[in-house]
Scaffold this motif. Structure first.
Motif, PDB file in Angstrom:
ATOM      1  N   ASN A  43       0.901  -1.244  -0.020  1.00  0.00           N
ATOM      2  CA  ASN A  43      -0.402  -0.402   0.189  1.00  0.00           C
ATOM      3  C   ASN A  43       0.857   1.297   0.033  1.00  0.00           C
ATOM      4  N   THR A  44       2.263   1.350   0.199  1.00  0.00           N
ATOM      5  CA  THR A  44       2.939   2.073  -0.104  1.00  0.00           C
ATOM      6  C   THR A  44       3.874   2.053  -0.582  1.00  0.00           C
ATOM      7  N   VAL A  45       4.894   1.296  -1.116  1.00  0.00           N
ATOM      8  CA  VAL A  45       5.885   0.851  -1.756  1.00  0.00           C
ATOM      9  C   VAL A  45       4.723  -0.205  -2.881  1.00  0.00           C
ATOM     10  N   THR A  46       3.815   0.414  -3.057  1.00  0.00           N
ATOM     11  CA  THR A  46       3.058  -0.504  -4.092  1.00  0.00           C
ATOM     12  C   THR A  46       3.806  -0.450  -5.829  1.00  0.00           C
ATOM     13  N   GLY A  47       4.569   0.425  -6.135  1.00  0.00           N
ATOM     14  CA  GLY A  47       5.570   0.491  -7.886  1.00  0.00           C
ATOM     15  C   GLY A  47       5.829  -0.487  -7.988  1.00  0.00           C
ATOM     16  N   LEU A  48       7.319  -1.242  -6.695  1.00  0.00           N
ATOM     17  CA  LEU A  48       8.016  -1.979  -6.456  1.00  0.00           C
ATOM     18  C   LEU A  48       6.985  -3.338  -7.113  1.00  0.00           C
ATOM     19  N   TRP A  49       6.335  -3.031  -6.112  1.00  0.00           N
ATOM     20  CA  TRP A  49       5.336  -4.079  -5.727  1.00  0.00           C
ATOM     21  C   TRP A  49       4.537  -4.941  -7.140  1.00  0.00           C
TER      22      TRP A  49
ATOM     23  N   VAL B 241      11.555   6.117  -9.308  1.00  0.00           N
ATOM     24  CA  VAL B 241      12.001   5.037  -9.921  1.00  0.00           C
ATOM     25  C   VAL B 241      10.319   4.796 -11.160  1.00  0.00           C
ATOM     26  N   VAL B 242       9.527   5.182 -10.908  1.00  0.00           N
ATOM     27  CA  VAL B 242       8.857   4.795 -12.334  1.00  0.00           C
ATOM     28  C   VAL B 242       8.188   5.307 -12.784  1.00  0.00           C
ATOM     29  N   ARG B 243       8.682   7.336 -12.826  1.00  0.00           N
ATOM     30  CA  ARG B 243       9.610   7.828 -14.426  1.00  0.00           C
ATOM     31  C   ARG B 243      10.071   7.636 -15.148  1.00  0.00           C
ATOM     32  N   GLU B 244      11.268   7.060 -14.536  1.00  0.00           N
ATOM     33  CA  GLU B 244      12.472   6.588 -15.743  1.00  0.00           C
ATOM     34  C   GLU B 244      12.382   5.050 -15.929  1.00  0.00           C
ATOM     35  N   ILE B 245      11.452   4.594 -15.708  1.00  0.00           N
ATOM     36  CA  ILE B 245      11.486   3.025 -15.950  1.00  0.00           C
ATOM     37  C   ILE B 245       9.713   3.535 -16.855  1.00  0.00           C
ATOM     38  N   ASN B 246       8.823   3.846 -16.829  1.00  0.00           N
ATOM     39  CA  ASN B 246       7.839   4.907 -17.691  1.00  0.00           C
ATOM     40  C   ASN B 246       8.459   5.388 -19.500  1.00  0.00           C
ATOM     41  N   GLN B 247       9.493   6.186 -18.904  1.00  0.00           N
ATOM     42  CA  GLN B 247       9.954   6.567 -20.141  1.00  0.00           C
ATOM     43  C   GLN B 247      11.043   5.369 -21.260  1.00  0.00           C
ATOM     44  N   LEU B 248      11.458   4.579 -20.382  1.00  0.00           N
ATOM     45  CA  LEU B 248      12.053   3.717 -21.407  1.00  0.00           C
ATOM     46  C   LEU B 248      11.556   2.515 -21.989  1.00  0.00           C
ATOM     47  N   GLN B 249      10.020   2.153 -21.178  1.00  0.00           N
ATOM     48  CA  GLN B 249       9.324   1.283 -21.630  1.00  0.00           C
ATOM     49  C   GLN B 249       8.048   1.427 -22.904  1.00  0.00           C
ATOM     50  N   LYS B 250       8.320   2.756 -23.525  1.00  0.00           N
ATOM     51  CA  LYS B 250       8.112   3.909 -24.072  1.00  0.00           C
ATOM     52  C   LYS B 250       9.037   3.853 -25.593  1.00  0.00           C
TER      53      LYS B 250
ATOM     54  N   LEU C 150       3.310   2.742 -14.970  1.00  0.00           N
ATOM     55  CA  LEU C 150       2.280   2.383 -13.194  1.00  0.00           C
ATOM     56  C   LEU C 150       1.903   4.473 -13.470  1.00  0.00           C
ATOM     57  N   ASP C 151       1.077   4.878 -12.298  1.00  0.00           N
ATOM     58  CA  ASP C 151       1.693   6.119 -11.679  1.00  0.00           C
ATOM     59  C   ASP C 151       2.556   6.668 -11.312  1.00  0.00           C
ATOM     60  N   PRO C 152       3.518   7.368 -11.224  1.00  0.00           N
ATOM     61  CA  PRO C 152       4.485   7.394 -10.558  1.00  0.00           C
ATOM     62  C   PRO C 152       4.336   7.879  -8.796  1.00  0.00           C
TER      63      PRO C 152
ATOM     64  N   ARG D 197      -1.765   1.443 -16.961  1.00  0.00           N
ATOM     65  CA  ARG D 197      -1.782   0.618 -18.537  1.00  0.00           C
ATOM     66  C   ARG D 197      -1.166  -0.535 -18.469  1.00  0.00           C
ATOM     67  N   HIS D 198      -1.616  -2.205 -18.918  1.00  0.00           N
ATOM     68  CA  HIS D 198      -0.935  -2.896 -19.514  1.00  0.00           C
ATOM     69  C   HIS D 198      -1.541  -3.491 -20.466  1.00  0.00           C
TER      70      HIS D 198
END
Length: 530
Positions: A158-164, A381-390, A520-522, A529-530
């Motif tokens: 519920n806190t480290v949601t992105g990593l989970w 983390v999410v911002r960097e991975i989102n831009q790489l995945q795009k 993911l939502d940063p 979206r998946h």
């Protein structure tokens, strides 16, 4: 047969050194034509700060959902070696672990010194964390949370949601450790060289060699010894308040992975928040950029002792010079492979992504308790991975999320002893079971268990790797993938398990790559979206 042929081509690393010509060639295109041992042409290591495995993943995949971002695990999620009911309710330490809520994201920074972490594990009992690594009272930030037993506490999905969510859709390890005990600088140096021995101290103003017990442990007759603390690097204008104090600076000798990559002409770079100077003072660059964390506290972005390549003269950029152009990012020019994080964003957008990239957030987003937190870290983390995945380069990219040290946070798994040390001032009896290679003291390892995730089209899906790995497993994967050789001289890379090992590891290079992005939502870490 066409599909099978394509898969075979991917599994063997693609065509060898295809001829590329023309001024429009990008670093990404050059990297894609370089022979690699796997289909991975781009490795991006997000190197965050100060988290033990149990602190983030102790109850994975079970979240209480009482507050924060809702998280519900897939039905077939594998189990991890986390916090059992017995450890949660009848822990051998002075306090039981408790769940920290999102409103308690800003906490005190724990004691994570080389000796104290060894003492916390108490010869394998793992029952002395409160006595040796806990800091439950802290000042200087208005909303830091602290209470007795804090060192035992943990966050859930519920806190480290992105990593989970990344763990749910890619691969993680529950058996990965710091290479040695201790704080940030040894962890960062191990990531790039696997070798904390070989440091000496210099005066921050004159540059003359000096004797300094903080910087150098167990020095030999030449004053060269081992790094166990956090001295600032000698080859950095922004070190030690722009070289104005009397604290000694550290010089690392020997090679690092940057030297190995340069010899093979493989593009690479270290990208760090706040690296770009904001001015000059007394002839030195000033790194004064700041940001505000979720607690409303202003934090200076750049930390010199988090930048390991600045300890080595061969790979340093003392004046923090920018790259000569976006096209030059990853190659050897005035920046010498050391960059600001904004240069990474430009490299991704313009398809000049180097073959090997190391990312270090500005301090407010690096996850380090005391001035950062899981929510700010997640945004980075999410911002960097989102831009790489795009990016078009995602199909051949692997992102590794790893940590420099545990911050002293409780983890119930006592590290295995793979390298001993017999320093009577620092090392506990449990470290003295095996002699250190080449008589290099103060390299007792492995150190505490930390999270490790691999996010890639070639990751195993919803998988947990139980093989024994450490920080130099990342180094070994880079070395093997680009065939650059080993660091040598007692580096832990010689004994590490590579991330690339198939059958039960974190990759599956025989699967059809899953290039569909997981966006993911940063802010929340929830799946968009998946």
């Amino acid at each position: 047969m066409a599909g099978a042929s394509a898969l075979l081509l991917a599994a063997t690393g693609g065509a060898a050194y295809a001829q590329v010509t023309g001024s429009s060639v990008t670093q990404a295109q050059l990297a894609s034509q370089t022979r690699t041992a796997t289909p991975i042409k781009h490795v991006v290591v997000i190197f965050d700060e100060n988290i033990s495995f149990d602190h983030y993943f102790g109850t994975y995949p079970h979240a209480t959902n009482e507050n924060g971002t809702p998280f519900r695990a897939k039905w077939d999620t594998p189990r991890v070696n986390g916090l059992s009911s017995s450890l949660l309710n009848h822990n051998p330490n002075l306090y039981n672990p408790k769940r920290l809520s999102p409103s308690q994201a800003m906490t005190c920074d724990q004691n994570h010194n080389y000796k104290n972490e060894q003492q916390a594990y108490n010869g394998g009992k793992a029952d002395q964390f409160v006595q040796h690594t806990e800091t439950d009272k802290c000042t200087g930030q208005p909303i830091l949370f602290g209470e007795p037993g804090l060192v035992m506490d943990y966050y859930d999905g519920n806190t480290v949601t992105g990593l989970w969510n990344y763990a749910q859709n890619y691969a993680m390890s529950d058996n990965s450790f710091n290479s040695v005990y201790g704080p940030s600088s040894p962890g960062a140096v191990n990531l790039i060289s696997g070798q904390t021995h070989g440091i000496y101290a210099v005066d921050s103003v004159t540059g003359a060699k000096v004797s300094d017990a903080y910087t150098v442990q167990s020095p030999d007759a030449n004053g060269v010894g081992t790094m166990t603390n956090d001295p600032d690097p000698a080859f950095d204008n922004c070190s030690d308040s722009n070289h104005t104090s009397k604290n000694a600076l550290g010089v690392m000798t020997g090679p690092n992975v940057g030297d190995l990559l340069n010899k093979k002409k493989v593009s690479w770079g270290w990208f760090q928040g706040g690296f770009r100077p904001t001015g000059t003072a007394n002839g030195y660059s000033v790194c004064g950029a700041t940001h505000t964390n979720v607690g409303g506290n202003s934090v200076v972005d750049y930390s010199a002792h988090h930048e390991p390549f600045q300890y080595y003269q061969s790979t340093s950029n003392p004046q923090h010079l920018p790259p000569s152009s976006v096209a030059a990012i990853g190659s050897t020019d005035q920046a010498n492979h050391q960059y600001d994080l904004s240069d990474f964003d430009q490299a991704v957008a313009s398809r000049h992504l180097p073959a090997v990239s190391f990312l270090k957030a500005g301090e407010y987003q690096d996850g380090h308790a005391g001035y950062s937190d899981p929510l700010d870290e997640q945004a980075f983390v999410v911002r960097e991975i989102n831009q790489l995945q795009k990016s078009p380069d995602w199909k051949s990219t692997a992102v590794v999320v790893a940590y420099d040290d545990s911050d002293g946070w409780y983890d119930h798994v006592t590290p295995p002893l793979v390298n001993g040390s017999k320093d009577p001032n620092l090392d506990q009896a449990a470290c003295q079971g095996k002699p250190v290679g080449n008589d290099q003291q103060d390299r007792c390892g492995y150190g505490p268990r930390t999270p490790l995730l691999v996010i890639s089209p070639y990751s195993r899906t919803n998988a947990v790797d139980h093989r024994l790995t450490d920080q130099t497993s990342i180094l070994k994967f880079v070395e093997d993938n680009w065939n650059v050789g080993r660091v040598g001289g007692g580096s832990y890379d010689a004994k590490a398990t590579s991330l690339a090992a198939n059958w039960g590891g974190m990759f599956n290079f025989y699967q059809w790559p899953n290039t569909r992005p997981l966006i993911l939502d940063p802010k929340t870490g929830a799946v968009v979206r998946h």
